[in-house]
Enzyme design. Structure first.
Site, PDB file in Angstrom:
ATOM      1  N   LYS A 208     -18.069 -35.153  38.025  1.00 50.13           N
ATOM      2  CA  LYS A 208     -18.958 -34.036  38.329  1.00 50.13           C
ATOM      3  C   LYS A 208     -18.427 -32.708  37.772  1.00 50.13           C
ATOM      4  CE  LYS A 208     -22.091 -36.566  40.001  1.00 50.13           C
ATOM      5  NZ  LYS A 208     -22.064 -37.357  41.133  1.00 50.13           N
ATOM      6  N   CYS A 252     -29.462 -41.167  46.487  1.00 49.11           N
ATOM      7  CA  CYS A 252     -30.924 -41.288  46.560  1.00 49.11           C
ATOM      8  C   CYS A 252     -31.455 -42.349  45.595  1.00 49.11           C
ATOM      9  CB  CYS A 252     -31.579 -39.943  46.291  1.00 49.11           C
ATOM     10  SG  CYS A 252     -31.370 -38.793  47.661  1.00 49.11           S
ATOM     11  N   ASP A 279     -25.349 -42.386  36.565  1.00 48.41           N
ATOM     12  CA  ASP A 279     -25.118 -41.113  37.262  1.00 48.41           C
ATOM     13  C   ASP A 279     -25.243 -39.881  36.374  1.00 48.41           C
ATOM     14  OD1 ASP A 279     -24.405 -40.023  39.882  1.00 48.41           O
ATOM     15  OD2 ASP A 279     -22.545 -39.347  38.956  1.00 48.41           O
ATOM     16  N   ARG A 373     -17.271 -46.213  48.702  1.00 49.40           N
ATOM     17  CA  ARG A 373     -17.676 -46.421  47.302  1.00 49.40           C
ATOM     18  C   ARG A 373     -16.903 -47.547  46.639  1.00 49.40           C
ATOM     19  NH1 ARG A 373     -21.444 -42.381  44.829  1.00 49.40           N
ATOM     20  NH2 ARG A 373     -21.949 -41.109  46.628  1.00 49.40           N
TER      21      ARG A 373
HETATM   22  P1  GTP Z   1     -24.712 -41.141  43.889  1.00 47.38           P
HETATM   23  O1  GTP Z   1     -23.728 -42.136  43.383  1.00 47.38           O
HETATM   24  O2  GTP Z   1     -24.228 -40.425  45.122  1.00 47.38           O
HETATM   25  O3  GTP Z   1     -25.141 -40.153  42.851  1.00 47.38           O
HETATM   26  O4  GTP Z   1     -25.976 -41.957  44.463  1.00 47.38           O
HETATM   27  P2  GTP Z   1     -27.186 -42.753  43.765  1.00 47.38           P
HETATM   28  O5  GTP Z   1     -28.286 -41.805  43.441  1.00 47.38           O
HETATM   29  O6  GTP Z   1     -26.667 -43.605  42.685  1.00 47.38           O
HETATM   30  O7  GTP Z   1     -27.720 -43.662  44.988  1.00 47.38           O
HETATM   31  P3  GTP Z   1     -27.666 -45.245  45.210  1.00 47.38           P
HETATM   32  O8  GTP Z   1     -28.432 -45.998  44.190  1.00 47.38           O
HETATM   33  O9  GTP Z   1     -26.262 -45.631  45.430  1.00 47.38           O
HETATM   34  O10 GTP Z   1     -28.477 -45.389  46.582  1.00 47.38           O
HETATM   35  C1  GTP Z   1     -28.044 -44.753  47.760  1.00 47.38           C
HETATM   36  C2  GTP Z   1     -28.749 -45.308  48.958  1.00 47.38           C
HETATM   37  O11 GTP Z   1     -30.173 -45.297  48.787  1.00 47.38           O
HETATM   38  C3  GTP Z   1     -28.358 -46.754  49.274  1.00 47.38           C
HETATM   39  O12 GTP Z   1     -28.101 -46.874  50.641  1.00 47.38           O
HETATM   40  C4  GTP Z   1     -29.576 -47.546  48.878  1.00 47.38           C
HETATM   41  O13 GTP Z   1     -29.714 -48.694  49.679  1.00 47.38           O
HETATM   42  C5  GTP Z   1     -30.733 -46.568  49.073  1.00 47.38           C
HETATM   43  N1  GTP Z   1     -31.828 -46.862  48.113  1.00 47.38           N
HETATM   44  C6  GTP Z   1     -31.708 -46.933  46.769  1.00 47.38           C
HETATM   45  N2  GTP Z   1     -32.894 -47.250  46.176  1.00 47.38           N
HETATM   46  C7  GTP Z   1     -33.781 -47.365  47.191  1.00 47.38           C
HETATM   47  C8  GTP Z   1     -35.191 -47.659  47.227  1.00 47.38           C
HETATM   48  O14 GTP Z   1     -35.850 -47.894  46.211  1.00 47.38           O
HETATM   49  N3  GTP Z   1     -35.775 -47.680  48.459  1.00 47.38           N
HETATM   50  C9  GTP Z   1     -35.056 -47.414  49.603  1.00 47.38           C
HETATM   51  N4  GTP Z   1     -35.709 -47.435  50.765  1.00 47.38           N
HETATM   52  N5  GTP Z   1     -33.727 -47.137  49.604  1.00 47.38           N
HETATM   53  C10 GTP Z   1     -33.102 -47.115  48.413  1.00 47.38           C
HETATM   54  C1  SPV Z   2     -22.485 -37.952  43.913  1.00 48.23           C
HETATM   55  O1  SPV Z   2     -22.166 -37.452  45.005  1.00 48.23           O
HETATM   56  O2  SPV Z   2     -23.521 -37.608  43.296  1.00 48.23           O
HETATM   57  C2  SPV Z   2     -21.653 -39.025  43.331  1.00 48.23           C
HETATM   58  C3  SPV Z   2     -20.364 -39.307  43.955  1.00 48.23           C
HETATM   59  O3  SPV Z   2     -22.030 -39.609  42.328  1.00 48.23           O
HETATM   60  S1  SPV Z   2     -19.157 -38.137  43.499  1.00 48.23           S
HETATM   61  O4  SPV Z   2     -18.422 -38.671  42.360  1.00 48.23           O
HETATM   62  O5  SPV Z   2     -18.260 -37.996  44.667  1.00 48.23           O
HETATM   63  O6  SPV Z   2     -19.775 -36.903  43.152  1.00 48.23           O
HETATM   64 MN    MN Z   3     -24.043 -38.827  41.615  1.00 40.74          MN
END
Ligand code: GTP
Ligand code: SPV
Ligand code: MN
Length: 591
Positions: A208, A252, A279, A373
């Site tokens: 980040k 999200c 990401d 994570r």
């Molecule tokens: P960062 O690594 O923090 O940037 O997160 P990210 O945007 O990659 O989110 P990630 O795909 O890890 O999803 C985070 C949470 O959202 C998890 O608990 C998933 O289960 C939930 N999630 C992801 N996609 C969906 C979806 O399509 N529907 C629902 N209801 N939940 C989802």
């Molecule tokens: C986020 O928070 O959007 C992540 C995890 O992908 S971190 O590397 O801690 O920012």
């Molecule tokens: Mn992220």
């Protein structure tokens, strides 16, 4: 021994040694020998736990301090000469004042410890778009994570030669005191300073801090973009692959969408999905006038809870070898790991993320931290794109914004044009998650999912988006999605995950002018029957009508909230007129 004769790098590393006063300095050459020795050492000191090497070869578990489990946005600073350059949405401090504070904290901070010097490249080593960083740290955990997340080693320095340009990153763990924790970017100095943390986004400085905060600043000056976006390719039955990027706030759904497995009907028809990134995307205009994206990272730092064989089998498969788990639950029965929703059988003889004995059949607490994570190599992913290591990246046909909105945002809509799309990105809002310290579930505006990651004045950042639009002859179309609409009982209405392919299909058809749409107050929308719901048990045409409904009263409330958010930019008057006009036009359309 130093691994380079690059004068600028050697001088800077020397200055770090003088300040931090480590007992020993170790350059990370990237060899398996050296890394194995570090793994051994981390296991011997208890910093990492070696997991069951038959079931999880090359895998380790690490627990951070309980007060150090997420990014700390209130302690993250953009230090530019003037407050205007950092803008109204970033914490700012005068660089001199901040350097004085940090120098005091860093003074002798590595006495009795070893300083590791990590040479790394964001994006393919030596590629025209790659950028080099050097991170010094006193944490083996950071070294081993950086090795997975970036391209690390002597070859980075060899290819870099005498080039004096690099991103300087300083990390000292100290005693992880949250009161003295700082994550600081100095964009004009190409410098990042992190102190008193040992967690993820706070300390893996290539991610980040560099690839978004510093890179967004560089991108504005150099005419490209650094975005908090996944990159995904969808292959159709004819074998043609169309690429999209999507910006969703932290936790999200980026990793999940990036590794999506199409529903059965699509797979049978011959559709495939390929992950380029989960990401971060660096975006440039190609010679062909299209927008091209590379993923500067080399691994996934993904949210563990919720990852399972149904929701994201590709992510799960990625974590079965050479992976570091952070703050998940330790199953003592077979020395493996567990997290909430991995399966329905929580271990009964376990250690929770805080390090305490935990029995999943009686304890009501979380076994794994909600922001626990996995750090997994990208090459582990069964659906990794063949273009992953292509230095040119992939051409983007659609840009998708999205967030967690219980009611306001429909399942999907398309912007009228580029500038309206920039507006749609700028008004993104989402419920906060466990990825950052602070309250969870509060709706806040998070433009382009970049609120915590923009390295300069966000008003100027919007302006840069508008300027970029003018430089892209073949612009991607811009969309907004919301997988998180809930019913009156608070349950998600849309099944999400692999079924998001159904929405992507509509998006890609729109991007290639292959289907009509309905023009509404907020943008172009599908007719309810335009989203394929074949094979879905719980979704009917009525469900689709609800998911695609737009409640004007909610939107009028939202407009008031957007005005409040936009007013923040009055102080330095950086909000582009184009966005003010877009907001006025939306308000007028809503009546
Ligand atoms: P960062 O690594 O923090 O940037 O997160 P990210 O945007 O990659 O989110 P990630 O795909 O890890 O999803 C985070 C949470 O959202 C998890 O608990 C998933 O289960 C939930 N999630 C992801 N996609 C969906 C979806 O399509 N529907 C629902 N209801 N939940 C989802
Ligand atoms: C986020 O928070 O959007 C992540 C995890 O992908 S971190 O590397 O801690 O920012
Ligand atoms: Mn992220």
């Amino acid at each position: 021994m130093a691994l380079t004769t690059n004068k600028a790098i050697l001088e800077w590393v020397d200055s770090q040694v003088k300040m931090l006063q480590p007992d020993e300095v170790v350059w990370i050459d990237g060899s398996e020998e050296q890394l194995n020795a570090l793994r051994k050492e981390a296991v011997s000191t208890g910093e990492m736990i070696e997991l069951n090497q038959e079931k999880l070869p090359g895998c380790y578990l690490h627990r951070t301090a309980t007060n150090d489990v997420a990014r700390v946005e209130d302690r993250t600073f953009i230090c530019t000469p003037t407050r205007k350059e950092a803008g109204p949405t970033n914490n700012w401090m005068d660089p001199e004042e901040m350097y004085a504070k940090l120098n005091a904290l860093y003074d002798g901070a590595m006495k009795g410890r070893t300083m590791y010097v990590i040479p790394y490249s964001m994006s393919v080593v030596g590629s025209p778009f790659a950028k080099v960083g050097i991170e010094v740290t006193d944490s083996i955990y950071v070294v081993l994570n950086m090795v997975i997340m970036t391209r690390v080693g002597k070859n980075v320095l060899d290819v870099h030669g005498d080039n004096p340009e690099f991103i300087k990153g300083t990390h000292a763990k100290k005693d992880v005191n949250p009161e003295e924790r700082y994550i600081v970017q100095f964009p004009q100095d190409n410098a990042i300073c992190s102190v008193n943390s040992a967690y993820g986004g706070n300390v893996l400085l290539g991610k980040k801090c560099f690839a978004l905060r510093i890179a967004s600043y560089l991108g504005r000056n150099e005419g490209w973009m650094a975005e908090h976006m996944l990159i995904l390719g969808i292959e159709n039955p004819q074998g043609e692959i169309r690429y999209v990027t999507a910006a969703f706030p932290s936790a999200c759904g980026k990793t999940n969408l990036a590794m999506l497995i199409p529903p059965e009907g699509y797979r049978k028809a011959g559709y495939k999905a390929w992950c380029v990134g989960d990401d971060i995307a660096w975006l440039r205009v190609g010679d062909d006038g299209r927008l091209w994206a590379v993923n500067p990272e080399n691994g996934f730092f993904g949210v563990a809870p919720g990852t399972n064989e149904q929701s994201n089998p590709n992510a799960l498969a990625s974590t079965r070898k050479n992976t570091i788990f952070t703050n998940v639950c330790h199953n003592l029965d077979d020395n493996t790991v567990w997290w909430e929703k991995l399966d329905k059988n929580p271990p009964t003889n376990a250690i929770d993320w805080t390090g305490k004995p935990w029995n999943g059949s009686v304890d009501k607490t979380n076994g794994a931290h909600p922001n626990s994570r996995f750090t997994a190599p990208a090459i582990n992913c069964p659906c990794i794109s063949s273009e992953f290591n292509n230095p040119q990246g992939v051409p983007i046909s659609a840009i998708i914004f999205g967030g967690r909105r219980a009611k306001t945002a429909p399942l999907v809509y398309q912007s009228f044009d580029w500038n309206h799309g920039v507006f749609v990105g700028s008004i993104m809002a989402s419920e906060t998650t466990a990825a950052a310290a602070g309250a969870v579930g509060v709706v806040r505006r998070d433009p382009m999912a970049m609120l915590p990651f923009c390295g300069y004045n966000m008003g100027d950042y919007f302006g840069h988006w508008i300027e970029m639009g003018k430089k892209i002859p073949h612009q991607p179309k811009i969309f907004n999605v919301n997988w998180f609409r809930t019913d009156d009982e608070g349950n998600f209405i849309w099944p999400g995950f692999g079924d998001n392919m159904r929405v992507l299909e509509w998006i890609l058809k729109r991007a290639f002018d292959e289907i009509d749409a309905v023009e509404t107050e907020i943008g172009y929308m599908p007719r309810p029957e335009d989203i394929n719901i074949e094979g879905l048990d719980d979704v009917t045409l009525d469900t689709m009508k609800e998911l695609l409904s737009v409640d004007k009263e909610y939107w009028k409330e939202d407009v008031e909230n957007i005005k409040e958010f936009y007013a923040k930019f009055d102080e330095f008057d950086t909000l582009p007129q184009e966005l003010k006009d877009q907001l006025a036009a939306l308000e007028k359309r809503l009546g």
